[in-house]
Design an enzyme around this catalytic site. Sequence first.
Site, mmCIF file in Angstrom:
data_model
loop_
_atom_site.group_PDB
_atom_site.id
_atom_site.type_symbol
_atom_site.label_atom_id
_atom_site.label_comp_id
_atom_site.label_asym_id
_atom_site.label_seq_id
_atom_site.Cartn_x
_atom_site.Cartn_y
_atom_site.Cartn_z
ATOM 1 N N HIS A 1 6.857 -7.482 -2.158
ATOM 2 C CA HIS A 1 6.709 -6.776 -0.885
ATOM 3 C C HIS A 1 7.694 -7.350 0.139
ATOM 4 C CE1 HIS A 1 3.288 -4.613 -2.270
ATOM 5 N NE2 HIS A 1 2.413 -5.592 -2.194
ATOM 6 N N LYS B 1 0.796 -1.235 0.000
ATOM 7 C CA LYS B 1 0.000 0.000 0.000
ATOM 8 C C LYS B 1 0.828 1.284 0.000
ATOM 9 C CE LYS B 1 -3.461 -0.839 -0.562
ATOM 10 N NZ LYS B 1 -3.847 -1.422 -1.907
ATOM 11 N N SER C 1 -4.395 3.006 4.392
ATOM 12 C CA SER C 1 -4.613 2.362 3.095
ATOM 13 C C SER C 1 -4.655 0.842 3.255
ATOM 14 C CB SER C 1 -3.490 2.778 2.140
ATOM 15 O OG SER C 1 -3.700 2.244 0.869
HETATM 16 P P1 A3P Z 1 -5.102 4.842 -0.821
HETATM 17 O O1 A3P Z 1 -5.677 3.602 -0.251
HETATM 18 O O2 A3P Z 1 -4.586 5.783 0.230
HETATM 19 O O3 A3P Z 1 -5.998 5.523 -1.781
HETATM 20 P P2 A3P Z 1 -0.392 -0.281 -3.627
HETATM 21 O O4 A3P Z 1 -0.402 -0.146 -5.104
HETATM 22 O O5 A3P Z 1 0.963 -0.388 -3.015
HETATM 23 O O6 A3P Z 1 -1.349 -1.322 -3.177
HETATM 24 O O7 A3P Z 1 -0.918 1.111 -3.043
HETATM 25 C C1 A3P Z 1 -2.238 1.523 -3.224
HETATM 26 C C2 A3P Z 1 -2.352 2.946 -2.768
HETATM 27 O O8 A3P Z 1 -1.707 3.799 -3.753
HETATM 28 C C3 A3P Z 1 -3.795 3.405 -2.672
HETATM 29 O O9 A3P Z 1 -3.795 4.417 -1.675
HETATM 30 C C4 A3P Z 1 -4.009 3.986 -4.063
HETATM 31 O O10 A3P Z 1 -5.092 4.859 -4.153
HETATM 32 C C5 A3P Z 1 -2.671 4.710 -4.245
HETATM 33 N N1 A3P Z 1 -2.379 5.022 -5.648
HETATM 34 C C6 A3P Z 1 -2.401 4.192 -6.707
HETATM 35 N N2 A3P Z 1 -2.153 4.869 -7.831
HETATM 36 C C7 A3P Z 1 -1.968 6.160 -7.480
HETATM 37 C C8 A3P Z 1 -1.698 7.362 -8.212
HETATM 38 N N3 A3P Z 1 -1.584 7.364 -9.537
HETATM 39 N N4 A3P Z 1 -1.578 8.503 -7.508
HETATM 40 C C9 A3P Z 1 -1.706 8.517 -6.170
HETATM 41 N N5 A3P Z 1 -1.972 7.422 -5.423
HETATM 42 C C10 A3P Z 1 -2.105 6.253 -6.077
#
Ligand code: A3P
Length: 307
Positions: free
Chosen positions: A120, A59, A150
């Site tokens: 991860h 996340k 998140s």
């Molecule tokens: P939130 O849950 O705070 O919205 P991962 O890809 O490591 O699982 O992380 C997911 C998190 O990154 C989520 O955060 C998601 O919304 C955010 N995320 C994914 N793409 C993004 C982007 N282009 N800009 C900003 N945040 C992004």
Amino acid sequence: MASWKPSGEALQQLKGIVRRFPLVPVHGIPLMEPISQQWARVEHFEARPDDVVIATYPKAGTTWIQEIVDLILANGDTEKSRRAPTQVRIPFLEYCVPPPLTSGIDKLENAPSPRVMKTHLPFQLLPKSFLEKNCKIIYVARNAKDNLVSYYFFDQMHLMQPDPGPWAEYMTKFMEGKVPWGSWYDHVQRYWEERANHRILYLFYEDMKEDLAREIRRVKDFLEVDLPEDVVQTIAHHTSFQVMKDNPMANYDSVPSFIFDRTKSSFMRKGEVGNWKNHFTVAQKEDFDADYQCKMNGTTLHFRDVL
Ligand code: A3P
């Protein structure tokens, strides 16, 4: 590329194994049971010198940097980046499902070079082969509180992760590292320290939010890809939160609802810095900060002020 869509039979098999897996310690790190069961394959994974590893704590912005890297390697060709969903384009190294379903390693072993993969795993669990072959590693870190929030929402929606339980309990589990892939505090610090010894580009989610084009330039330089500025701007546009949220190849829409329960949360949830303020009480923030000071004492790793 052959169709990435799983067959009806594969989906049925997958449905049959989906459940909230327990955590099993692997060298002291809690990992989901299927990963622990196939750990030897992960541990002995054979890297190739031109492999690129995207490493994150869950996340922290994994999917975001995956999209950026894929686009950089495609010279900004947005059509090419829409060839398949994120998890097909960039396999998840330690992702394990019982055979005959395809694990991350199965996909990677059959992938042509140069390979890009996501993991991860904390630094100490990375297959040694990556370090022996001096592979490039791109790490993204996100401030602890937003990362925690998140993860909490993700664990509610992801029906193969352990049930997060109530928010206050989840916060404690996160602080104690009793969540999949273990302690955030150890994860971010260890990769930070290892920058001195290995080819690690260390990025921050908050910097990406502040100036995405600047961080894309850093990634392309690290990958030694020459791109004109207009292509950097195209990539920045294509990887903005809203554009990715609307892109079915980048927003995990392809994951079936028996795995991602979208009534609980969406994958592209908020994408903000400071969203934690809507979830922490004043007392929780104080407890969290005090514990944070202890766990991060002595490190030169500092996240920007999101207090
Ligand atoms: P939130 O849950 O705070 O919205 P991962 O890809 O490591 O699982 O992380 C997911 C998190 O990154 C989520 O955060 C998601 O919304 C955010 N995320 C994914 N793409 C993004 C982007 N282009 N800009 C900003 N945040 C992004």
